[in-house]
Design an enzyme around this catalytic site. Structure first.
Site, PDB file in Angstrom:
ATOM      1  N   LYS A  13      42.176  43.836  43.884  1.00 38.26           N
ATOM      2  CA  LYS A  13      41.066  44.659  44.490  1.00 38.26           C
ATOM      3  C   LYS A  13      40.127  44.026  44.959  1.00 38.26           C
ATOM      4  CE  LYS A  13      39.272  44.364  39.325  1.00 38.26           C
ATOM      5  NZ  LYS A  13      40.231  43.186  39.058  1.00 38.26           N
ATOM      6  N   ARG A  88      32.348  48.396  34.657  1.00 34.91           N
ATOM      7  CA  ARG A  88      33.725  47.756  34.247  1.00 34.91           C
ATOM      8  C   ARG A  88      33.625  47.989  32.979  1.00 34.91           C
ATOM      9  NH1 ARG A  88      35.234  43.036  36.830  1.00 34.91           N
ATOM     10  NH2 ARG A  88      36.396  41.775  35.344  1.00 34.91           N
ATOM     11  N   ARG A 127      47.857  32.167  42.019  1.00 36.96           N
ATOM     12  CA  ARG A 127      45.818  32.621  42.569  1.00 36.96           C
ATOM     13  C   ARG A 127      45.550  30.655  42.878  1.00 36.96           C
ATOM     14  NH1 ARG A 127      41.207  37.170  41.444  1.00 36.96           N
ATOM     15  NH2 ARG A 127      41.425  36.456  39.314  1.00 36.96           N
ATOM     16  N   ARG A 160      40.976  29.099  38.963  1.00 37.72           N
ATOM     17  CA  ARG A 160      39.609  29.664  38.104  1.00 37.72           C
ATOM     18  C   ARG A 160      40.180  29.367  36.760  1.00 37.72           C
ATOM     19  NH1 ARG A 160      38.529  35.839  40.501  1.00 37.72           N
ATOM     20  NH2 ARG A 160      38.392  35.960  38.305  1.00 37.72           N
ATOM     21  N   ARG A 171      41.272  39.191  29.299  1.00 36.59           N
ATOM     22  CA  ARG A 171      40.616  39.856  30.187  1.00 36.59           C
ATOM     23  C   ARG A 171      41.543  41.025  30.027  1.00 36.59           C
ATOM     24  NH1 ARG A 171      40.897  35.731  34.779  1.00 36.59           N
ATOM     25  NH2 ARG A 171      39.770  37.886  36.219  1.00 36.59           N
TER      26      ARG A 171
HETATM   27  P1  AP5 Z   1      42.623  39.579  43.040  1.00 31.41           P
HETATM   28  O1  AP5 Z   1      42.841  40.415  44.733  1.00 31.41           O
HETATM   29  O2  AP5 Z   1      42.364  38.290  43.028  1.00 31.41           O
HETATM   30  O3  AP5 Z   1      42.517  40.464  42.138  1.00 31.41           O
HETATM   31  P2  AP5 Z   1      41.689  40.434  41.566  1.00 31.41           P
HETATM   32  O4  AP5 Z   1      42.018  42.234  41.094  1.00 31.41           O
HETATM   33  O5  AP5 Z   1      40.609  41.251  43.023  1.00 31.41           O
HETATM   34  O6  AP5 Z   1      41.804  40.248  40.504  1.00 31.41           O
HETATM   35  P3  AP5 Z   1      40.456  39.355  39.461  1.00 31.41           P
HETATM   36  O7  AP5 Z   1      40.864  38.150  38.732  1.00 31.41           O
HETATM   37  O8  AP5 Z   1      38.765  38.879  41.071  1.00 31.41           O
HETATM   38  O9  AP5 Z   1      39.061  40.331  38.782  1.00 31.41           O
HETATM   39  P4  AP5 Z   1      38.745  40.132  38.163  1.00 31.41           P
HETATM   40  O10 AP5 Z   1      38.214  41.445  37.880  1.00 31.41           O
HETATM   41  O11 AP5 Z   1      39.239  39.985  36.386  1.00 31.41           O
HETATM   42  O12 AP5 Z   1      37.776  39.558  38.085  1.00 31.41           O
HETATM   43  P5  AP5 Z   1      36.516  39.805  38.315  1.00 31.41           P
HETATM   44  O13 AP5 Z   1      36.333  38.263  39.319  1.00 31.41           O
HETATM   45  O14 AP5 Z   1      36.041  40.419  38.878  1.00 31.41           O
HETATM   46  O15 AP5 Z   1      44.520  39.596  43.622  1.00 31.41           O
HETATM   47  C1  AP5 Z   1      45.084  38.922  42.060  1.00 31.41           C
HETATM   48  C2  AP5 Z   1      46.011  37.599  42.712  1.00 31.41           C
HETATM   49  O16 AP5 Z   1      47.385  38.654  43.202  1.00 31.41           O
HETATM   50  C3  AP5 Z   1      46.234  37.082  44.182  1.00 31.41           C
HETATM   51  O17 AP5 Z   1      46.117  34.740  44.150  1.00 31.41           O
HETATM   52  C4  AP5 Z   1      46.489  37.646  45.211  1.00 31.41           C
HETATM   53  O18 AP5 Z   1      46.899  37.151  46.406  1.00 31.41           O
HETATM   54  C5  AP5 Z   1      47.451  38.661  44.399  1.00 31.41           C
HETATM   55  N1  AP5 Z   1      47.942  39.440  45.050  1.00 31.41           N
HETATM   56  C6  AP5 Z   1      47.306  40.509  45.673  1.00 31.41           C
HETATM   57  N2  AP5 Z   1      48.238  42.032  45.660  1.00 31.41           N
HETATM   58  C7  AP5 Z   1      48.649  41.717  45.790  1.00 31.41           C
HETATM   59  C8  AP5 Z   1      50.215  42.304  45.938  1.00 31.41           C
HETATM   60  N3  AP5 Z   1      49.779  43.489  45.893  1.00 31.41           N
HETATM   61  N4  AP5 Z   1      51.488  41.936  46.039  1.00 31.41           N
HETATM   62  C9  AP5 Z   1      51.212  40.289  45.339  1.00 31.41           C
HETATM   63  N5  AP5 Z   1      50.216  39.828  45.134  1.00 31.41           N
HETATM   64  C10 AP5 Z   1      49.559  40.363  45.253  1.00 31.41           C
HETATM   65  O19 AP5 Z   1      35.504  39.134  37.389  1.00 31.41           O
HETATM   66  C11 AP5 Z   1      35.565  37.350  36.656  1.00 31.41           C
HETATM   67  C12 AP5 Z   1      34.930  37.832  35.329  1.00 31.41           C
HETATM   68  O20 AP5 Z   1      32.842  37.970  35.371  1.00 31.41           O
HETATM   69  C13 AP5 Z   1      35.120  39.294  34.273  1.00 31.41           C
HETATM   70  O21 AP5 Z   1      36.207  38.128  33.382  1.00 31.41           O
HETATM   71  C14 AP5 Z   1      33.853  39.277  33.292  1.00 31.41           C
HETATM   72  O22 AP5 Z   1      34.027  38.042  32.553  1.00 31.41           O
HETATM   73  C15 AP5 Z   1      32.391  38.257  34.466  1.00 31.41           C
HETATM   74  N6  AP5 Z   1      32.263  40.194  35.375  1.00 31.41           N
HETATM   75  C16 AP5 Z   1      32.424  39.969  36.628  1.00 31.41           C
HETATM   76  N7  AP5 Z   1      31.830  41.797  37.023  1.00 31.41           N
HETATM   77  C17 AP5 Z   1      31.820  42.094  35.776  1.00 31.41           C
HETATM   78  C18 AP5 Z   1      30.997  42.905  35.013  1.00 31.41           C
HETATM   79  N8  AP5 Z   1      30.410  44.208  36.127  1.00 31.41           N
HETATM   80  N9  AP5 Z   1      30.503  43.187  34.040  1.00 31.41           N
HETATM   81  C19 AP5 Z   1      30.476  42.335  32.973  1.00 31.41           C
HETATM   82  N10 AP5 Z   1      31.689  41.286  33.190  1.00 31.41           N
HETATM   83  C20 AP5 Z   1      31.853  40.778  34.662  1.00 31.41           C
END
Ligand code: AP5
Length: 214
Positions: A13, A88, A127, A160, A171
């Site tokens: 994402k 979410r 990552r 991370r 997660r």
């Molecule tokens: P990446 O693009 O970083 O993936 P992502 O989907 O953004 O993953 P996140 O882990 O950031 O999502 P998340 O939703 O768990 O975390 P967030 O920060 O929102 O890609 C992942 C890896 O794959 C990278 O290394 C990339 O290079 C590689 N890649 C990408 N595309 C690829 C492809 N096509 N092929 C191969 N490799 C690829 O949230 C973290 C925490 O914050 C949550 O757990 C929660 O505790 C809190 N939080 C955040 N938002 C909320 C909310 N709205 N409500 C409550 N808690 C929240």
């Protein structure tokens, strides 16, 4: 253009949202990045968020919704935005729909980046993230030019805390329970689009551009 990115943790994402933001000239709003910046700066919000994030749990809706509503009300979001990691939960989605309805607006697209669980744990362990500017890398598929250093801002890049395999499993189960129901929620609103997130990232982006338009 107002876009929501949906998908499991690690589906890509953030990677896609950054490119969408660049191409369409709209801000990329990542709740995860906002929380991580607050943790880094030692704010009260950061201290509270960290307790949940380190365990792979969601930060409570009451800490999350106001933060996003304030952010999308800022000037740079007037012509649209791409939301990454929000909503979410169903209550977050309802809060967003209600806030936009009040000003006579609605979301245009909810894009689900579809990646099976088997692929996720592998992606997350490779990552590396810059906690200063939010750039992400992968040790195999997108390594930084200099090992351990962010190309964009020169800060250190790290695994991370919540990308350790046991936290990733947690997660993923939180995603299936609390976030996946949003797919049906946005399908009913008629704005859901799905893309295959297992193909190379350039191909994923091409599919997204085909949906959003040039
Ligand atoms: P990446 O693009 O970083 O993936 P992502 O989907 O953004 O993953 P996140 O882990 O950031 O999502 P998340 O939703 O768990 O975390 P967030 O920060 O929102 O890609 C992942 C890896 O794959 C990278 O290394 C990339 O290079 C590689 N890649 C990408 N595309 C690829 C492809 N096509 N092929 C191969 N490799 C690829 O949230 C973290 C925490 O914050 C949550 O757990 C929660 O505790 C809190 N939080 C955040 N938002 C909320 C909310 N709205 N409500 C409550 N808690 C929240």
């Amino acid at each position: 253009m107002k876009i929501i990115m949906l998908g499991a943790p690690g589906a890509g994402k953030g990677t896609q949202a950054k490119q969408i933001a660049d191409k369409y000239g709209i801000p990329h709003i990542s709740t995860g990045d906002i929380f991580r910046a607050n943790i880094k700066n030692g704010t009260e919000l950061g201290k509270k968020a960290k307790e949940y994030m380190d365990q792979g749990a969601l930060v409570p809706d009451e800490l999350t919704c106001d933060l996003v509503m304030d952010r999308i009300a800022q000037d740079d979001a007037k012509n649209g935005f791409v939301l990454d990691g929000f909503p979410r939960t169903i209550p977050q989605a309802e809060a967003l729909t209600a806030a936009l309805e009040k000003i006579g607006q609605k979301m245009d697209f909810a894009i689900d980046v579809d990646v099976p669980d088997e692929n996720i744990v592998n992606r997350m362990s490779g990552r590396r993230a810059c906690l200063n500017c939010g750039a992400t890398y992968h040790i195999v598929s997108i390594p930084p030019k200099q090992e351990g250093i962010c190309d964009r801002c020169g800060s250190e890049i790290v695994l991370r805390d919540d990308d350790k395999p046991e936290t990733v499993q947690k997660r993923l189960s939180v995603y299936h329970e609390q976030t996946q129901p949003l797919i049906e929620y946005y399908q009913k609103q008629g704005i859901l689009q799905s893309v295959d997130g297992t193909v190379p990232m350039e191909e994923v982006f091409r599919s997204i551009v085909a949906i959003l338009g040039e």
